[in-house]
Write an enzyme that holds these catalytic residues in place. Sequence first.
Site, PDB file in Angstrom:
ATOM      1  N   LYS A 116      33.982  15.147  34.615  1.00  0.00           N
ATOM      2  CA  LYS A 116      34.484  14.354  35.738  1.00  0.00           C
ATOM      3  C   LYS A 116      35.270  15.215  36.712  1.00  0.00           C
ATOM      4  O   LYS A 116      35.191  15.046  37.930  1.00  0.00           O
ATOM      5  CB  LYS A 116      35.352  13.212  35.216  1.00  0.00           C
ATOM      6  CG  LYS A 116      34.601  12.106  34.501  1.00  0.00           C
ATOM      7  CD  LYS A 116      35.546  10.970  34.145  1.00  0.00           C
ATOM      8  CE  LYS A 116      34.816   9.800  33.498  1.00  0.00           C
ATOM      9  NZ  LYS A 116      34.285  10.137  32.187  1.00  0.00           N
ATOM     10  N   GLU A 200      44.473  10.543  37.922  1.00  0.00           N
ATOM     11  CA  GLU A 200      44.335  10.082  39.292  1.00  0.00           C
ATOM     12  C   GLU A 200      45.186   8.842  39.525  1.00  0.00           C
ATOM     13  O   GLU A 200      45.605   8.174  38.574  1.00  0.00           O
ATOM     14  CB  GLU A 200      42.866   9.803  39.639  1.00  0.00           C
ATOM     15  CG  GLU A 200      42.189   8.797  38.767  1.00  0.00           C
ATOM     16  CD  GLU A 200      40.689   8.720  39.029  1.00  0.00           C
ATOM     17  OE1 GLU A 200      40.118   9.703  39.533  1.00  0.00           O
ATOM     18  OE2 GLU A 200      40.091   7.680  38.729  1.00  0.00           O
ATOM     19  N   ARG A 292      22.311   9.296  33.156  1.00  0.00           N
ATOM     20  CA  ARG A 292      21.494   8.627  32.138  1.00  0.00           C
ATOM     21  C   ARG A 292      21.203   7.208  32.621  1.00  0.00           C
ATOM     22  O   ARG A 292      21.679   6.784  33.675  1.00  0.00           O
ATOM     23  CB  ARG A 292      22.252   8.567  30.810  1.00  0.00           C
ATOM     24  CG  ARG A 292      23.645   7.924  30.972  1.00  0.00           C
ATOM     25  CD  ARG A 292      24.331   7.645  29.664  1.00  0.00           C
ATOM     26  NE  ARG A 292      25.727   7.334  29.809  1.00  0.00           N
ATOM     27  CZ  ARG A 292      26.224   6.160  30.166  1.00  0.00           C
ATOM     28  NH1 ARG A 292      25.405   5.174  30.454  1.00  0.00           N
ATOM     29  NH2 ARG A 292      27.526   5.951  30.245  1.00  0.00           N
TER      30      ARG A 292
END
Length: 673
Positions: A116, A200, A292
């Site tokens: 990420k 975050e 995916r």
Amino acid sequence: MFDSLLIANRGEIACRIAATARRLGIRTVAVYSDADAQARHVLACDLAVPIGGPEPRSSYLRADAILDAALRTGAQAIHPGYGFLSENAEFAQACAEAGLAFIGPPAASIAAMGSKSAAKTLMAGADVPLVPGYYGDRQETDFLQEQARAIGYPILIKASAGGGGKGMRIVESDGEFAAALASCQREAASSFGNPLVLIERYLQKPRHIEIQIFADTHGHCVHLFERDCSVQRRFQKVIEEAPAPGMTAERRAAMGQAAVAAAQAVGYVGAGTVEFIAEPDGRFYFMEMNTRLQVEHPVTEAITGQDLVEWQLRVAAGEPLPLRQDQLHIQGHAIEARIYAENPDKDFLPSIGHLDVLQWPAHVGFQTGPVRVDGGVREGDTITPYYDPMIAKLIVHGQDREQARKRMLHALGAVRATGLHTNIAFLGRLMDDPAFVAADLDTGLIPREHARLFPPAQAVPDGVLALAAAAVQQHSGLHGSGPTNPDAAAPWQQADGWRVGGAYERLLMLQDTQGAYAVQMQRQGADWRLRIGDADGRPFHWQADAQHPRHLRVRLGDAEYRGEIYLKGLRLDVFTDGQRYTLDWQDPIALATGRIDDTGGGLTAPMPGKILSVAVAIGDSVRQGQPLVVMEAMKMEHTIEAPHDGTVQDVFYAAGDQVMEGVTLIALEASEK
């Protein structure tokens, strides 16, 4: 197209992939762990190969065993499904080196988007908007805490390599940071083999909107519109729908273009999902890309009429995308509900056990229809502690959102599942919640609507008790309406409760979590009466459906009730008016002996699992709500807190121990008031 495909997964997604492969004439190979030897996906494939022990790291995460199974069975390709090795770049590369097609993007694309933090750095370079945060590699606790302070609380800690809500925590204040970070890192390492996290800013009232993209090896890339996945619990999706309510054409185009640009930036091939978090004013920020097929792909299939697994197989075989962007259109509205073996009233704690009954409304399986069920377990199967406790996905499609919502409500009310806790009733309340009905969606909907979604438990209605009483009588061979043997001349040949010279009486003791219920049945002459508690007796008649004996119709006084009742041992599951009521039929022998729970002040394990940490020792004083033990089960951490102030008398297990459900972990003596 391939002739033979190995499916490197289990459960409903393995069954889903096998269904499309079968339709295309592709031979399928299943792999299975020791715990899954009799699983549905094993029977859904043409061949099946054992690959190891029940825990994922001993089986479904063993790339070597899966590659060996593919080569030994002559498979030409491997479909990883979702989870397990589906986003493992090393596995994708190993497939390529072994001469096997990996049904997914190239290893380099997985690596680029798999972290990420690295993905967000890449997106920043491509001018894709990002939530303020820290996405670097430094992971020292003090450094990360400094970053959190600079961003400003509340913040969100997320596993860099993960997804599905695992390794994720909201932190409201500086004092909570260190413990939350340690927990996230442990969960990330356990689930994904990588403890790296990012931090975050936690947005207020955000929506989770994702874009389904597809790219081929001929330079084409399209998006198949959006899905709204805002309704979540514990950072895991519960309800997904498409299209997103309130989405404007302009915003859809902007998000679709951003998603396609993100895919093209990493040379993407195959199915992928670009996830965004959107604020109420319309601004959206890149969250991550899942390289995916998503769990919720059926809602996209429903509104586009496309089979995404078939698209995956065709693209992996070198074919161009079946459709261009201008050939894709939205048709109606679809909603998916994830049905889990879990107890919503206990913070969605997974429920381990045997599925005594599992029946669905009329539906299609693994293909688009008004009601679709994608399931990986069957009636009689066991939900184990080793894997995600999903029972099935229930998907509905309607002309518009309201028709789809009502169709979902009706379908949920027709599901029959007994033997363990499920979230079916909770999903029904969610579908009927005013905020959901009005499409006032955000990731905080469930906690915000907590009072409506988790109403106080109520006493069992009289109609339900009457249905339960009728079921017990029926089970005992007694019938409450008309002669059971019309040809018999003698009354003692009738199974209707007739007695010589007196009334038939029976006291039935039923119990649920709210208390006990005394239900007395009496036959006077040809008439039955039912008395509940201290209330007066009322006329009582019941009748079973000749074709479906579990379906009962009961008349109590002037009211009529209909239900479907399942009796197993001393447990009654009563389904009526879309609700399930579970009652224990109290054993008279147990009551006579005065048997009681002897666990005393012990804190027991709520499920089978592994002890990760014990925070107290013998003699410690603890306060109500203080964390005492952290357990891991189904790849998630569960913290067990002190139910009251007290003193630790004994500690029976240590970190690393495997424990069964119900064992006493800690003896805790309550403090004197």
